[in-house]
Enzyme design. Structure first.
Site, PDB file in Angstrom:
ATOM      1  N   GLY A  36       7.001 -13.288   0.713  1.00 30.17           N
ATOM      2  CA  GLY A  36       7.184 -12.971   2.125  1.00 30.17           C
ATOM      3  C   GLY A  36       8.591 -13.201   2.634  1.00 30.17           C
ATOM      4  CB  CYS A 245     -13.107  12.516   5.179  1.00 25.00           C
ATOM      5  SG  CYS A 245     -12.143  13.889   4.521  1.00 25.00           S
ATOM      6  CB  CYS A 248     -14.145  14.312   0.711  1.00 27.70           C
ATOM      7  SG  CYS A 248     -13.549  12.732   1.322  1.00 27.70           S
ATOM      8  CB  CYS A 270      -9.012  11.499   3.045  1.00 30.02           C
ATOM      9  SG  CYS A 270     -10.705  11.071   2.738  1.00 30.02           S
ATOM     10  CB  CYS A 276      -9.358  13.768   0.178  1.00 26.92           C
ATOM     11  SG  CYS A 276     -10.386  14.736   1.291  1.00 26.92           S
TER      12      CYS A 276
END
Lengths: 295, 210
Positions: A36, A245, A248, A270, A276
């Site tokens: 970090g 979606c 899909c 998606c 997808c």
């Protein structure tokens, strides 16, 4: 073809010179050792403008080897300009295999999404980062933000999130949502939607972040604690979508809005194109999708 | 220490023995170090394609060649400093200046870990810039035949273990102090014949067995 071979020969492998790679590699090792923390590095000019992923490209160029398989996504999509040009860049200067399949890739360079398919131990995710400093819009001076990180003084960030609540009734930050890494450094996960934040927590994959213009590299090792900042009475939540979606039928994935006409027609699909396509190939169909022709 | 060889032989010694394919060998060694640093306690096998003068080991030499250059002051422990051949071999292949004191070193190369000075003598970084610390490359004979170290921390799914030997004196206590200085502190790279392992400053040693 022969002219292209000659073009490759005029570059060092993976474009960067060896001294630059060593410098970036040393920064990556420090980044992994201090999860970090933003390690300064001497970012180079790349043959693409700032904002196009010069930081991510430099990180990828420094870690990639001839056996790697590279995937590049831009907002989840493999087929947008940025993704296609970076993929072609590495095909040309490193002659590596590229793919659009998440599962096949060893290195995935990403602009602002984490693939829907859970990553595995052998994979490295390289983020392109525009503004690495999560405190930058709260304290414009680098000397100030550096001191705040040194003293672990992150009160200002909580004030900012509190002001969101006071103004909107909820934390209105939806992307680049700040996280705390291993209980120490507050980090900007790059402008990924906060939907992806939980995927960073305890990921088996190594995550590297490169900011070319701002000259910073940082990292999250695998299996590292990544906590999105929140309050007890306003816990962190990811976006929810009303519908699956449209192509899909996937649920619990991040969706993009696509405008269909000038009468308010729209669909949600998606954002992860590979996810997808894989689902549609498996026979999943959404409400606006068409059944794939059997091959 | 003066050598008895003719200077011509000496020069040839210093020039040969580096990476055969500098670009790809350096990349392979770096990836092994990166994976080891990202997954503390794991042993990353490596083919060390270097033949340095003794007592520098081929794996430690390969790591040094992959990471060091004229930007990185390098500190050698007394065992290595005794050998003029080692200093000139490293000088030729890396161009790294020698660090006057351990606190100036970006990297420290240690052939005799058991005789190593305390970690606190090396650069620890500052609270603002904890990355300005020394990375120690320890040459060990084995990563599996010493006392078992049980590890926890970032990069480790639950617990991991490895058993490097030989180790610096009071290693577990020294490491606890190093951990307490976080984000300051040193990072360790273990170079053994069977591969590379790392201890970044974030790793906690839970127990030492055996």
């Amino acid at each position: 073809m022969s002219t292209q071979d000659q073009n490759i020969a005029t570059y060092n492998f993976a474009y960067l010179d060896e001294q630059t790679k060593r410098m970036i590699r040393r920064a990556i090792l420090k980044g992994i050792a201090i999860p970090g923390y933003q390690v300064p590095f001497a970012s180079r000019e790349m043959p693409m403008p700032y904002g196009w992923g010069t930081g991510g490209v430099q990180v990828t160029a420094s870690i990639i080897g001839p056996d790697d398989v590279l995937k590049v996504i831009d907002q989840g999509a493999d087929d947008t300009t940025n993704a296609v040009s970076i993929r072609n860049f590495f095909r040309k200067v490193a002659d590596v295999e590229t793919t659009t399949e998440t599962a096949k890739a060893t290195i995935i360079q990403t602009r602002h999404r984490i693939p829907e398919l859970p990553l595995t131990e052998g994979q490295t995710l390289v983020y392109q980062v525009p503004i690495p400093e999560p405190l930058r819009f709260l304290a414009p001076r680098e000397t100030e933000t550096r001191k705040m990180h040194a003293l672990e003084e992150y009160g200002l960030m909580h004030v900012k999130l509190y002001e969101d609540i006071a103004r909107h009734g909820h934390i209105a930050t939806t992307y680049a949502y700040p996280v705390k890494v291993e209980g120490r450094y507050v980090m900007d996960p790059s402008p990924t939607p906060k939907f992806d934040n939980p995927k960073m927590h305890m990921s088996p994959a190594l995550q590297l972040f490169g900011a070319g213009r701002e000259k910073r590299i940082y990292a999250i090792p695998p299996f590292t604690d990544v906590v999105s900042l929140d309050f007890e009475d306003h816990p962190f939540e990811v976006q929810k979508f009303d519908k699956p979606c449209a192509l899909c039928g996937a649920e619990q994935v991040y969706l993009d809005e696509v405008v269909l006409d000038d009468r308010g027609g729209r669909m949600f699909v998606c954002s992860d194109t590979d996810h997808c396509e894989t689902r549609r190939a498996e026979g999943h169909v959404g409400e606006l999708g068409v059944k794939e022709a059997a091959e | 220490m003066p050598r008895t060889d003719s200077s011509a032989v000496q020069t040839a010694d210093h020039i040969t023995g580096g990476f055969a394919k500098p670009v790809f060998d350096a990349q392979a060694i770096f990836r092994a170090v990166m994976d080891a640093m990202a997954r503390p306690g794991t042993i990353q096998p490596t083919k060390a394609e270097t033949q340095p003068p003794r007592p520098l080991s081929p794996v430690a030499a390969a790591i040094t060649l992959a990471l060091c250059d004229n930007d990185t002051p390098l500190w050698l422990d007394p065992a290595l400093r005794q050998s003029a051949a080692v200093a000139s071999w490293l000088g030729f292949h890396t161009g790294a200046p020698s660090a006057d004191t351990p606190a100036d070193a970006h990297f420290a190369l240690v052939a005799d870990p058991a005789g190593l000075i305390a970690f606190e003598n090396f650069a620890q970084g500052t609270q603002e810039y904890p990355d300005r610390s020394t990375t120690l490359i320890l040459q060990v004979t084995s990563l599996s035949s010493g006392a078992q170290l049980v590890l926890e921390g970032p990069g480790i799914d639950g617990r991991a273990a490895f058993a490097p030997t030989p180790l610096p004196r009071h290693f577990v206590e020294q490491w606890k102090q190093n951990r307490a200085r976080f984000p300051r502190g040193v990072d360790l790279i273990f170079a053994a014949p069977e591969g590379i392992a790392c201890l970044p400053r974030t790793t906690r040693i839970r127990a030492m067995e055996g």
